[in-house]
Design an enzyme around this catalytic site. Sequence first.
Site, short mmCIF file in Angstrom:
data_model
loop_
_atom_site.label_atom_id
_atom_site.label_comp_id
_atom_site.label_asym_id
_atom_site.label_seq_id
_atom_site.Cartn_x
_atom_site.Cartn_y
_atom_site.Cartn_z
N TYR A 80 0.83 -1.21 0.00
CA TYR A 80 0.00 0.00 0.00
C TYR A 80 0.86 1.26 0.00
O TYR A 80 0.36 2.35 -0.28
CB TYR A 80 -0.92 0.05 1.22
CG TYR A 80 -1.93 -1.06 1.34
CD1 TYR A 80 -2.14 -1.99 0.31
CD2 TYR A 80 -2.71 -1.19 2.49
CE1 TYR A 80 -3.06 -3.01 0.44
CE2 TYR A 80 -3.64 -2.20 2.63
CZ TYR A 80 -3.81 -3.12 1.60
OH TYR A 80 -4.72 -4.13 1.75
N HIS A 95 0.39 -11.66 2.10
CA HIS A 95 -0.64 -10.91 1.35
C HIS A 95 -1.29 -11.74 0.24
O HIS A 95 -2.50 -11.70 0.04
CB HIS A 95 -0.01 -9.64 0.77
CG HIS A 95 -1.00 -8.56 0.51
ND1 HIS A 95 -0.67 -7.22 0.51
CD2 HIS A 95 -2.33 -8.59 0.24
CE1 HIS A 95 -1.75 -6.50 0.25
NE2 HIS A 95 -2.75 -7.31 0.06
#
Length: 266
Positions: free
Chosen positions: A39, A97
């Site tokens: 991110y 992730h």
Amino acid sequence: MSIPAFGLGTFRLKGQQVIDSVKMGVELGYRHIDTAQVYENESEVGQAIAESGVARDELFVTTKIWTSNLAGDKLIPSLKDSLARLRLEQVDLTLIHWPSPNDELPVADYLGSLLEAREQGLTRQIGISNFTVSHMRQAIEAVGVENIATNQVEIHPFLQNRKVVDFAREQGLHLTAYMPLAVGKVMQDEVLKSIGEAHRASAAQVTLAWLLQQGFAIIPSSTKRANLQANLEAQELRLSDEEMARIATLDRGERLANPGFAPHWD
């Protein structure tokens, strides 16, 4: 420490926008903050946490290891870099992730490294994200279900991910729903709006209540104070069995997070 059922997502939020969102969220009562290496906002999330004035032990912070850091010699150093950006000595939860693209690396290898990171005190709990039934099987075989705090996957009314949900429940594996509002698409749905009218609630609040009643943790995001507050209020909403069943009919397999390196979905 169990995962707080209601969290604040930070996907796609950058710079001052994510600082403001996290600070407002914490001020309103959010105590679970979700970020990730990819991110590129861990530093800002860390700044917001530091400036929030809330004691560290009152917050639950999650980050995620990106695919380029899954190899054994990269994972732990990358987590240490994340901690430095977050200004924390330890996160509460670290997730893989995504499974290794094309399964180039064995699940057992990178989950073993993540378990080592926990043993070093870098993270209190470990977990997985975007894992299919096959990947969950491999993860459980590698480290045991008791060492997997959650599988964070896309779940919303239009993608109910039932095979993953059913398998996880059979195994006693907790699930966290990301993109719970389908990037705002739930707000236009007539079924959700009509259920909301009966409760003097929004379609978004109905959706969040529907997810919470199924036992999922949820991590909606917003940059607007009013929406952050309204989302929190969904915790007070209780849907009937009939309303839950109506929402169950909305599944249309509409997957929103589907990058080219994604696994073969169930």
